[in-house]
Design an enzyme around this catalytic site. Structure first.
Site, PDB file in Angstrom:
ATOM      1  N   TYR A  68     -13.989  -1.307  28.153  1.00  0.00           N
ATOM      2  CA  TYR A  68     -14.748  -0.994  26.930  1.00  0.00           C
ATOM      3  C   TYR A  68     -13.769  -0.746  25.773  1.00  0.00           C
ATOM      4  O   TYR A  68     -13.908  -1.309  24.686  1.00  0.00           O
ATOM      5  CB  TYR A  68     -15.625   0.231  27.204  1.00  0.00           C
ATOM      6  CG  TYR A  68     -16.132   0.954  25.983  1.00  0.00           C
ATOM      7  CD1 TYR A  68     -17.233   0.481  25.264  1.00  0.00           C
ATOM      8  CD2 TYR A  68     -15.530   2.141  25.550  1.00  0.00           C
ATOM      9  CE1 TYR A  68     -17.698   1.150  24.153  1.00  0.00           C
ATOM     10  CE2 TYR A  68     -15.992   2.821  24.444  1.00  0.00           C
ATOM     11  CZ  TYR A  68     -17.075   2.322  23.752  1.00  0.00           C
ATOM     12  OH  TYR A  68     -17.535   2.996  22.640  1.00  0.00           O
ATOM     13  N   LYS A  95     -13.006  -2.451  22.157  1.00  0.00           N
ATOM     14  CA  LYS A  95     -13.068  -1.698  20.898  1.00  0.00           C
ATOM     15  C   LYS A  95     -11.788  -1.968  20.083  1.00  0.00           C
ATOM     16  O   LYS A  95     -11.831  -2.030  18.858  1.00  0.00           O
ATOM     17  CB  LYS A  95     -13.249  -0.188  21.133  1.00  0.00           C
ATOM     18  CG  LYS A  95     -14.584   0.253  21.684  1.00  0.00           C
ATOM     19  CD  LYS A  95     -15.773  -0.007  20.765  1.00  0.00           C
ATOM     20  CE  LYS A  95     -15.922   0.975  19.608  1.00  0.00           C
ATOM     21  NZ  LYS A  95     -17.158   0.696  18.815  1.00  0.00           N
TER      22      LYS A  95
HETATM   23  P1  NAD Z   1     -25.942   4.359  21.175  1.00  0.00           P
HETATM   24  O1  NAD Z   1     -25.983   3.647  22.485  1.00  0.00           O
HETATM   25  O2  NAD Z   1     -26.809   5.543  20.991  1.00  0.00           O
HETATM   26  O3  NAD Z   1     -26.247   3.325  19.995  1.00  0.00           O
HETATM   27  C1  NAD Z   1     -25.809   1.996  20.003  1.00  0.00           C
HETATM   28  C2  NAD Z   1     -26.915   1.112  19.452  1.00  0.00           C
HETATM   29  O4  NAD Z   1     -26.458  -0.249  19.468  1.00  0.00           O
HETATM   30  C3  NAD Z   1     -28.209   1.148  20.290  1.00  0.00           C
HETATM   31  O5  NAD Z   1     -29.332   1.457  19.486  1.00  0.00           O
HETATM   32  C4  NAD Z   1     -28.310  -0.256  20.874  1.00  0.00           C
HETATM   33  O6  NAD Z   1     -29.643  -0.720  21.033  1.00  0.00           O
HETATM   34  C5  NAD Z   1     -27.550  -1.071  19.826  1.00  0.00           C
HETATM   35  N1  NAD Z   1     -27.035  -2.329  20.372  1.00  0.00           N
HETATM   36  C6  NAD Z   1     -26.335  -2.517  21.523  1.00  0.00           C
HETATM   37  N2  NAD Z   1     -26.079  -3.814  21.706  1.00  0.00           N
HETATM   38  C7  NAD Z   1     -26.641  -4.480  20.655  1.00  0.00           C
HETATM   39  C8  NAD Z   1     -26.724  -5.854  20.292  1.00  0.00           C
HETATM   40  N3  NAD Z   1     -26.197  -6.801  21.065  1.00  0.00           N
HETATM   41  N4  NAD Z   1     -27.360  -6.179  19.145  1.00  0.00           N
HETATM   42  C9  NAD Z   1     -27.932  -5.220  18.366  1.00  0.00           C
HETATM   43  N5  NAD Z   1     -27.883  -3.897  18.666  1.00  0.00           N
HETATM   44  C10 NAD Z   1     -27.240  -3.538  19.798  1.00  0.00           C
HETATM   45  O7  NAD Z   1     -24.404   4.705  20.931  1.00  0.00           O
HETATM   46  P2  NAD Z   1     -23.733   5.731  19.885  1.00  0.00           P
HETATM   47  O8  NAD Z   1     -23.221   6.878  20.659  1.00  0.00           O
HETATM   48  O9  NAD Z   1     -24.639   5.960  18.726  1.00  0.00           O
HETATM   49  O10 NAD Z   1     -22.458   4.881  19.432  1.00  0.00           O
HETATM   50  C11 NAD Z   1     -22.396   4.246  18.169  1.00  0.00           C
HETATM   51  C12 NAD Z   1     -20.983   3.707  17.947  1.00  0.00           C
HETATM   52  O11 NAD Z   1     -20.057   4.787  17.994  1.00  0.00           O
HETATM   53  C13 NAD Z   1     -20.491   2.694  18.983  1.00  0.00           C
HETATM   54  O12 NAD Z   1     -19.763   1.680  18.322  1.00  0.00           O
HETATM   55  C14 NAD Z   1     -19.560   3.488  19.866  1.00  0.00           C
HETATM   56  O13 NAD Z   1     -18.545   2.661  20.396  1.00  0.00           O
HETATM   57  C15 NAD Z   1     -18.993   4.476  18.860  1.00  0.00           C
HETATM   58  N6  NAD Z   1     -18.505   5.722  19.459  1.00  0.00           N
HETATM   59  C16 NAD Z   1     -19.382   6.600  20.046  1.00  0.00           C
HETATM   60  C17 NAD Z   1     -18.899   7.794  20.577  1.00  0.00           C
HETATM   61  C18 NAD Z   1     -19.837   8.816  21.204  1.00  0.00           C
HETATM   62  O14 NAD Z   1     -19.360   9.839  21.702  1.00  0.00           O
HETATM   63  N7  NAD Z   1     -21.134   8.625  21.197  1.00  0.00           N
HETATM   64  C19 NAD Z   1     -17.529   8.075  20.523  1.00  0.00           C
HETATM   65  C20 NAD Z   1     -16.669   7.163  19.927  1.00  0.00           C
HETATM   66  C21 NAD Z   1     -17.175   5.982  19.388  1.00  0.00           C
END
Ligand code: NAD
Length: 245
Positions: free
Chosen positions: A142, A146
């Protein structure tokens, strides 16, 4: 004739997710109208237009990004899904598609949600700056995607009138409606399974309140201009002090 895009319009790819929805709510509060693009729709809100589709599909993206000067990309498959082909397809190929769609439609700014894990190689980092190189050996697949995703977005930054880009790197995000971090910790503790310590109990880990992560995204978007130092740069985002476990 082409309608001149209003500067208070934006699109949030992944706007149905945990971070995405918080971002959408704050953008609405600040007077933006928001187009959400996501493979699922998880709520309805006045001021938000939903476009359901896969970000790997440029034709599906087009209507959501049309006449929008600012795009946030915070969609990703869940890290826990452990599906290599999906990470590669969505985070790498899909991000290429998002960049192409932005360029073709004349989007001015693209803000990516990256991750602090892109620089993590197993040793604690305290007060790490953005000069730390990308991890040569990322902790998982993953994270490998990224890194590729962030490079694609930052390299696409074109100060000569083209698309401007910036990346925000949070680590763990917590806050209301968090679907994974705190619920999984609490559930594990309730089941009496929190008896493992990885390392000697002094490893550092960083958690940031979701509203601070959102604030960082909006500040980056609003300060991103051709002459600003933000262009094509990543920014770590954190609360004040890392938590010692
Ligand atoms: P989440 O899973 O709640 O949200 C991700 C969203 O992306 C979902 O609504 C999903 O339906 C959508 N998605 C996935 N694949 C898709 C596709 N092919 N087309 C359209 N939509 C799609 O995750 P989150 O925690 O809100 O994470 C958001 C971002 O933050 C991500 O890029 C993640 O890598 C990054 N991030 C999150 C964290 C954390 O702790 N949550 C930490 C570091 C980075």
């Amino acid at each position: 004739t082409r309608v001149r895009p209003s500067s208070k319009r934006c699109a949030v790819i992944g706007g149905s997710g945990f971070l995405g929805r918080h971002l959408v709510e704050k953008l609405l509060e600040r007077g933006y109208s928001v187009a959400v693009f996501d493979i699922r729709q998880s709520y309805e809100l006045p001021g938000v237009t939903f476009y359901q589709g896969d970000l790997c599909d440029k034709e599906a993206l087009r209507p959501a990004l049309k006449d929008v000067p600012l795009v946030f990309h915070c969609a990703s498959p869940a890290p826990a899904s452990d599906d290599r082909a999906l990470f590669q397809r969505v985070n790498v190929q899909g991000t290429r598609t998002v960049i192409q769609a932005c360029t073709e439609l004349g989007v001015q700014k693209l803000v990516l949600t990256s991750s602090a894990s892109v620089v993590y190689e197993g040793a604690d980092i305290k007060n790490g700056t953005e000069d730390i190189p990308y991890a040569a050996k990322p902790m998982d697949y993953y994270t490998e995607t990224k890194i590729k995703q962030e490079k694609l977005v930052l390299q696409a930054c074109d100060k000569e009138g083209g698309l401007l880009t910036v990346a925000i790197r949070p680590h763990g995000i917590f806050g209301p409606r968090d679907p994974q971090l705190v619920p999984i910790l609490v559930d594990t503790a309730r089941r009496g399974k929190m008896k493992f310590i990885i390392g000697d109990g002094t490893n550092l880990v960083d958690f940031t309140f979701v509203e601070n992560v959102v604030h960082g995204h909006i500040l980056a978007a609003e300060h991103l201009r051709p002459e600003s130092p933000l262009c094509g740069k990543p920014y770590h985002i954190t609360n004040d002090e890392p938590i010692r476990f």
